[in-house]
Design a protein around this motif. Structure first.
Motif, PDB file in Angstrom:
ATOM      1  N   ARG A 358      14.695  -0.562   0.173  1.00  0.00           N
ATOM      2  CA  ARG A 358      14.426  -1.239   1.443  1.00  0.00           C
ATOM      3  C   ARG A 358      13.680  -0.317   2.406  1.00  0.00           C
ATOM      4  O   ARG A 358      12.752  -0.741   3.100  1.00  0.00           O
ATOM      5  N   TYR A 359      14.054   0.952   2.444  1.00  0.00           N
ATOM      6  CA  TYR A 359      13.353   1.894   3.311  1.00  0.00           C
ATOM      7  C   TYR A 359      11.914   2.101   2.846  1.00  0.00           C
ATOM      8  O   TYR A 359      10.978   2.126   3.646  1.00  0.00           O
ATOM      9  N   GLY A 360      11.721   2.215   1.533  1.00  0.00           N
ATOM     10  CA  GLY A 360      10.371   2.374   0.998  1.00  0.00           C
ATOM     11  C   GLY A 360       9.481   1.189   1.334  1.00  0.00           C
ATOM     12  O   GLY A 360       8.315   1.355   1.695  1.00  0.00           O
ATOM     13  N   GLU A 361      10.026  -0.022   1.226  1.00  0.00           N
ATOM     14  CA  GLU A 361       9.250  -1.212   1.558  1.00  0.00           C
ATOM     15  C   GLU A 361       8.903  -1.256   3.042  1.00  0.00           C
ATOM     16  O   GLU A 361       7.809  -1.674   3.435  1.00  0.00           O
ATOM     17  N   ALA A 362       9.824  -0.784   3.877  1.00  0.00           N
ATOM     18  CA  ALA A 362       9.567  -0.780   5.321  1.00  0.00           C
ATOM     19  C   ALA A 362       8.450   0.180   5.687  1.00  0.00           C
ATOM     20  O   ALA A 362       7.668  -0.083   6.609  1.00  0.00           O
TER      21      ALA A 362
END
Length: 451
Positions: A358-362
């Protein structure tokens, strides 16, 4: 449940305290001993007189249902903290149950304060010329915005030259030149009305000689700062959402856009960060129907806590309006339709692996994000040498805690709450690790604030 029937827990009251000293002092005033003339109203007001060091008791009143700002407080004591220890003590007394503060007719001084708040609220709603639709000078606003954009562009261009000079001369020169040159560069960004750039320059200037690997960290931050500069200088080529994110990161304020969303908003966490000039309060909320996680920001002058205070673990029936930007999390609190109320609702969680994804996608939408809000399900605090991890109870993956979280008392609250059993934990997941902010025990139990 009537408005006055909503009773907060002691932990939820103490979550409103501006600092640990206020929590300690307020706890001492949470008994009936120093209080007289206490009372409460069905509309959500709580009042009383508290014996102080002088001959005249302090008059304290709290509006539990205060519209868009969370609880509101007033006290005749000289404290500049907000809320003061007397307001905290009064709320702690009130949270003790139905018989702790009787329901009754508010005295004149309480009625006058409440009436003044109503008048001020009506005046704000009416707007400058007595009309909510009274327009400002759009042409003047456009010219001011253009002049500021020109100043920011000049500042970003100067900053690009500074970064280029650093790379030409080598990163080792940053250690030799010291912090002064970076502070001078940051001051230029302030003059250019780009506080976001100024803040990043100061952080970059503090990196040299901060331990092994500092040149790598410095190069990474230089790259992000260069990317932000280029984003501003070529913002007309960017998608609208990313351009809005760049404007926000540079330091331009934004107004909420689009229709407000009414929901039961669970208060996930609230904490303050301070710098020499400003206290920033971050409040994370989760919409139980919309499934949206939203961030409220409020500010206070140095030495004074922001006014927005929302008890962690309660649910708020209110409207939120989103601000533009790629992340889409920043929001403004609108009308509240009921006071914060107890709830059994909890946010849905993910695994530690899903949290990092989720952090990578953000980062794809906002490369300057330090972290994203995440709720972890079924994790166990686990020591690992001098550090700690949150390990998946049913898997073999874990997230390291951020270094800053290791020095907070909340870590030991988290460990004590777990006792080796899995927990649900809300926090911020970023490149430095996971920062836990709130936890819920397995099975029934209230939210426990960790920050």
């Amino acid at each position: 449940m009537t408005q006055q029937g909503v009773r907060w827990s002691a932990d939820q009251v103490l979550a409103l305290a501006p600092d640990s000293a206020s929590r300690k002092a307020g706890s001492k005033l949470g008994a009936a001993g120093p209080w007289s003339g206490t009372g409460s109203s069905p509309e959500g007001a709580v009042w009383g007189r508290c014996k102080g060091s002088g001959g005249t008791p302090y008059r304290t009143v709290v509006d539990v249902v205060s519209g868009a700002g969370g609880p509101a407080y007033d006290c005749t004591c000289p404290s500049r903290k907000f809320p003061c220890k007397h307001a905290l003590g009064l709320l702690l007394l009130w949270s003790g149950g139905e018989g702790s503060v009787p329901v009754g007719q508010a005295p004149d001084w309480v009625e006058q304060w409440l009436a003044g708040r109503r008048r001020a609220s009506e005046k704000r709603a009416a707007g400058p010329a007595g009309s909510a639709g009274a327009p400002a000078d759009p042409e003047g606003a456009r010219r001011r915005a253009e002049r500021r954009a020109e100043r920011i562009t000049a500042g970003a261009t100067d900053l690009e030259e500074r970064l280029a000079d650093l790379l030409r001369s080598g990163l080792a020169t940053a250690e030799q030149e010291g912090y002064g040159l970076w502070e001078e560069t940051a001051a230029r960004m302030v003059d250019a009305q780009a506080p976001g750039l100024a803040s990043r320059v100061r952080e970059l200037g503090a990196l040299p000689a901060t331990g092994a690997g500092w040149p790598v960290r410095l190069l990474e931050e230089c790259a992000l700062l260069h990317l932000l500069d280029q984003g501003w200088l070529h913002r007309e080529r960017l998608p609208d959402a990313l351009a809005a994110t760049v404007r926000t990161r540079v330091g331009l304020s934004s107004s909420p856009q689009g229709p407000p969303v009414r929901d039961d908003w669970l208060v996930l966490a609230q904490y303050d960060t301070t710098d020499p000039k400003l206290t920033t309060r971050r409040s994370w909320l989760y919409g139980t129907a919309s499934g949206r996680t939203a961030l409220l920001l409020s500010y206070g002058a140095v030495g004074r806590a922001p006014e927005l205070s929302l008890p962690v673990g309660l649910v708020l029936d209110a409207e939120l309006s989103a601000h533009p930007g790629a992340g889409g999390r920043r929001a403004s609190l609108g009308e509240q339709f009921a006071p914060p109320a107890p709830t059994g609702a909890r946010p849905p969680g993910v695994t530690t692996t899903e949290a990092t994804v989720r952090y990578g996608e953000a980062l794809r939408d906002d490369p300057w994000q330090e972290s994203v809000p995440v709720t972890l399900d079924d994790v166990i605090p686990t020591p690992d040498g001098g550090s700690w991890h949150l390990a998946d109870a049913a898997g073999d993956t874990a997230l390291p805690l951020a270094p800053a979280a290791l020095d907070r008392p909340g870590l030991w609250r988290l460990v004590a709450l777990s006792g080796g059993a899995p927990l649900k934990v809300f926090g911020e997941c970023g490149h430095r690790g996971f920062t836990p902010l709130t936890a819920w025990p397995t099975g029934p139990g209230n939210a426990v604030r960790l920050c």
